[in-house]
Enzyme design. Sequence first.
Site, PDB file in Angstrom:
ATOM      1  N   CYS A  96       0.846  -1.141  -0.129  1.00  0.00           N
ATOM      2  CA  CYS A  96      -0.111   0.012   0.044  1.00  0.00           C
ATOM      3  C   CYS A  96       0.931   1.262  -0.108  1.00  0.00           C
ATOM      4  O   CYS A  96       1.369   1.681  -0.974  1.00  0.00           O
ATOM      5  CB  CYS A  96      -1.049   0.048   1.230  1.00  0.00           C
ATOM      6  SG  CYS A  96      -2.274   1.252   0.777  1.00  0.00           S
ATOM      7  N   HIS A 206      -3.889  -4.884   0.185  1.00  0.00           N
ATOM      8  CA  HIS A 206      -3.548  -5.349   1.391  1.00  0.00           C
ATOM      9  C   HIS A 206      -3.815  -6.928   1.667  1.00  0.00           C
ATOM     10  O   HIS A 206      -4.664  -7.250   2.224  1.00  0.00           O
ATOM     11  CB  HIS A 206      -4.564  -4.715   2.352  1.00  0.00           C
ATOM     12  CG  HIS A 206      -4.288  -3.056   2.553  1.00  0.00           C
ATOM     13  ND1 HIS A 206      -3.539  -2.577   3.418  1.00  0.00           N
ATOM     14  CD2 HIS A 206      -4.896  -2.165   1.809  1.00  0.00           C
ATOM     15  CE1 HIS A 206      -3.442  -1.367   3.504  1.00  0.00           C
ATOM     16  NE2 HIS A 206      -4.322  -1.018   2.343  1.00  0.00           N
ATOM     17  N   GLU A 208      -2.130  -8.710   3.894  1.00  0.00           N
ATOM     18  CA  GLU A 208      -2.035  -8.964   5.071  1.00  0.00           C
ATOM     19  C   GLU A 208      -3.316  -9.075   5.829  1.00  0.00           C
ATOM     20  O   GLU A 208      -3.478  -9.699   6.848  1.00  0.00           O
ATOM     21  CB  GLU A 208      -1.161  -7.658   5.969  1.00  0.00           C
ATOM     22  CG  GLU A 208      -1.923  -6.419   6.413  1.00  0.00           C
ATOM     23  CD  GLU A 208      -2.209  -5.566   5.026  1.00  0.00           C
ATOM     24  OE1 GLU A 208      -1.561  -5.894   4.019  1.00  0.00           O
ATOM     25  OE2 GLU A 208      -2.777  -4.561   5.303  1.00  0.00           O
TER      26      GLU A 208
END
Length: 229
Positions: A96, A206, A208
């Site tokens: 990001c 993203h 994660e």
Amino acid sequence: MPLIAIAKCSKLHDYEESVRRAGGEPWVLDLAADRPADVVARAGGLLLTSGGDVHPSLYGEAPHPTFSAAEPGRDAYEIELVRRALEAHLPIFAICRGIQLLNVARGGTLVQDIPSQLPGALKHKREGSDQPFTLAHEVWLESGSLLETLMRDSLSEGESCQVNSRHHQAIDATGEGLVTVATAPDGVIEAVEDPSRRFCLAVQWHPENFYRTGEFRALFEGFVKAATR
Ligand code: MN
């Protein structure tokens, strides 16, 4: 277990969890205490995380009205981390804000505000009632890239997958050594890598946020593996 240096940001949990589940030991950096030279000497890999906008003066532009700064000192600290990590051939995984920071650190530029500067683009800033792992748009991966190689088992129709999306900026001109390896259907750059490096990969989405379900675990596993000295 390789030590993974993580650029401190406001939502650390999912980054730490993703690193742990991939077999790495998270080390959240304190920019006031952890000197970049020491970080690079100790860590096996550098993870760049989300946050506010990189200051446009760093790529020679005046701020757009939507500019929203990162925490004081982060830009300079993280650019220094990137410079030293590249010098030391440390694996880098950037997410990001991280892809934008990496690009600027290598002389590239950014689209400062997708909605106003790229009319007709998809909605890349999906927030509000959405869960962080709500899928927002497709990305097309470059065949044979590190990214595509790592993701190969979970791609549909050969070379595309769905990602989440919470950004209002994107890469414009790519920085030195970086090549585009994923784009959204509207042409927005969603991932870059440096093919001359063992592991230097950056994504605009993203991954994660998917640590529970594992859609992008292969990216963290590939990174942690490269960070194992
Ligand atoms: Mn996007």
